[in-house]
Design a protein around this motif. Structure first.
Motif, PDB file in Angstrom:
ATOM      1  N   ALA A 175       7.464  -1.041  -9.199  1.00 34.74           N
ATOM      2  CA  ALA A 175       8.367  -2.029  -8.448  1.00 34.74           C
ATOM      3  C   ALA A 175       8.216  -2.197  -7.499  1.00 34.74           C
ATOM      4  O   ALA A 175       8.008  -3.135  -6.690  1.00 34.74           O
ATOM      5  CB  ALA A 175       9.904  -1.969  -8.679  1.00 34.74           C
ATOM      6  N   ALA A 176       7.841  -0.926  -6.424  1.00 31.22           N
ATOM      7  CA  ALA A 176       7.692  -0.595  -5.548  1.00 31.22           C
ATOM      8  C   ALA A 176       5.682  -0.761  -4.921  1.00 31.22           C
ATOM      9  O   ALA A 176       5.509  -0.244  -3.585  1.00 31.22           O
ATOM     10  CB  ALA A 176       7.535  -0.135  -4.722  1.00 31.22           C
ATOM     11  N   ASP A 177       5.427  -1.575  -5.997  1.00 32.41           N
ATOM     12  CA  ASP A 177       3.784  -1.195  -6.369  1.00 32.41           C
ATOM     13  C   ASP A 177       2.666  -1.384  -5.167  1.00 32.41           C
ATOM     14  O   ASP A 177       1.943  -1.587  -4.318  1.00 32.41           O
ATOM     15  CB  ASP A 177       3.267  -1.859  -7.224  1.00 32.41           C
ATOM     16  N   THR A 178       3.949  -2.824  -4.383  1.00 26.27           N
ATOM     17  CA  THR A 178       3.447  -3.804  -3.174  1.00 26.27           C
ATOM     18  C   THR A 178       3.064  -2.128  -1.945  1.00 26.27           C
ATOM     19  O   THR A 178       2.751  -2.876  -0.880  1.00 26.27           O
ATOM     20  CB  THR A 178       3.998  -5.222  -2.570  1.00 26.27           C
ATOM     21  N   ASN A 179       3.637  -1.600  -1.678  1.00 27.10           N
ATOM     22  CA  ASN A 179       4.310  -1.146  -0.772  1.00 27.10           C
ATOM     23  C   ASN A 179       2.663   0.614  -0.974  1.00 27.10           C
ATOM     24  O   ASN A 179       3.245   1.399   0.087  1.00 27.10           O
ATOM     25  CB  ASN A 179       5.380  -0.201  -0.329  1.00 27.10           C
ATOM     26  N   LEU A 180       2.334   0.064  -2.000  1.00 25.95           N
ATOM     27  CA  LEU A 180       1.311   0.921  -2.136  1.00 25.95           C
ATOM     28  C   LEU A 180      -0.056   0.938  -1.240  1.00 25.95           C
ATOM     29  O   LEU A 180      -0.326   0.844  -0.396  1.00 25.95           O
ATOM     30  CB  LEU A 180       0.929   1.614  -3.480  1.00 25.95           C
ATOM     31  N   PRO A 181      -0.333   2.769  -0.058  1.00 28.32           N
ATOM     32  CA  PRO A 181      -0.619   1.869   0.656  1.00 28.32           C
ATOM     33  C   PRO A 181      -2.926   1.756   0.081  1.00 28.32           C
ATOM     34  O   PRO A 181      -2.607   2.537  -0.883  1.00 28.32           O
ATOM     35  CB  PRO A 181      -1.397   3.948   1.035  1.00 28.32           C
TER      36      PRO A 181
END
Length: 310
Positions: free
Chosen positions: A298-304
């Protein structure tokens, strides 16, 4: 219906002259298969150089003519054009008087049932929908692959036996699909077969990027075993980091995909979410591990974008 259940002789179609409208990858192969069963191809239509080459390879000495002339010459006509072109083709043939009463008109679209042939039915044709659940190459190998191939069959009740008999003569196995279920049936096949090609092609590209010289040789045994296990065991065959709940590994995958193949990220995440849902529903993924895993997805957009493994 198994190929061992041969139709009663009175239900077998008589030896027919066969025509093909649309010499793509499917039509010439089906006509060649019907020729092996004793039917006689007499005409084929094709516009492009590729379609004419396919016709010459699979149906040598069969003349290439206009679609209306194919219908004039043949008792059984295979309409093997793209799905979106089929309704207009049928309407056009019926409107111009090309369809003859008593003519067997067969389309091979997975999306449509027999209703798309309604204009031809009003002109007296006998409508059949026979969709081979097979990918085609446009070469002679396609005729061999039809042996044991399932066909999605839809036709009026009075033509059911004739439709099934034609499939059996081509070496296939008829599977009756209700008219209203044709789009769902076709979506299922596209999901399994068409998307599989995309997944395999992406996997080979990534392996080459990772330095593997022969990705096809590496993937062959793995994918063969995975397919066999899936067909035998369904969701019980799920393996890998998503099914195990290895959130850190999945996060590392996404990071590396973003770096080396950003175009593959959306597909990876979509399949990972679907896999997690199925693994959780079937008790393969422990709920306490699922929470972290789904959090990563769900938080893939926050991955570096350029960082290391998480």
């Amino acid at each position: 219906m198994s190929t061992s259940q041969q139709p009663d002789p009175k239900d077998r179609p008589a030896r027919l002259t066969v025509g093909v409208v649309g010499a793509g990858r499917v039509g010439p192969a089906l006509a060649a298969s019907l020729q092996l069963a004793g039917h006689r191809p007499v005409a084929v239509s094709g516009v492009s150089d590729a379609s004419r080459r396919r016709a010459a390879l699979l149906l040598p000495d069969v003349p290439v003519v206009a679609p209306a002339e194919v219908l004039q010459r043949a008792e059984l006509v295979l309409l093997t054009v793209p799905d979106d072109a089929l309704p207009g083709l049928v309407e056009g043939l019926a409107t111009t008087g090309a369809v003859r009463p008593g003519q067997l008109l067969v389309h091979t679209s997975g999306r449509y049932g027999a209703n798309v042939l309604e204009p031809a039915l009003r002109a007296g044709a006998l409508p059949l929908a026979l969709h081979p659940a097979m990918t085609f190459t446009g070469t002679l190998v396609d005729v061999q692959r039809l042996a044991g191939c399932s066909f999605g069959v839809t036709a009026p009740d009075e033509l059911r036996l004739a439709a099934e008999a034609l499939v059996i003569e081509m070496g296939g196995e008829p599977e009756w699909i209700a008219e209203e279920n044709r789009p769902l049936y076709h979506a299922a096949l596209a999901l399994g077969a068409n998307h599989l090609v995309t997944l395999v092609a992406q996997s080979m590209e990534l392996l080459r990027t990772a330095g593997v010289d022969a990705p096809d040789r590496m993937l062959g045994p793995l994918l063969g075993a995975a397919l066999d296990n899936a067909l035998r065991s369904g969701d019980a065959a799920l393996t890998g980091p998503v099914a195990r709940g290895d959130a850190g590994t999945v996060a590392a995958h996404v990071t590396q995909l973003r770096r080396h193949a950003p175009q593959a990220v959306a597909g990876y995440l979509a399949m990972a979410r679907a896999t997690a849902d199925r693994a959780l529903a079937h008790g393969l993924l422990k709920p306490e591990l699922a929470e972290d895993l789904l959090g990563v997805l769900a938080a893939d957009t926050n991955l570096p974008e350029n960082g290391g493994d998480r």
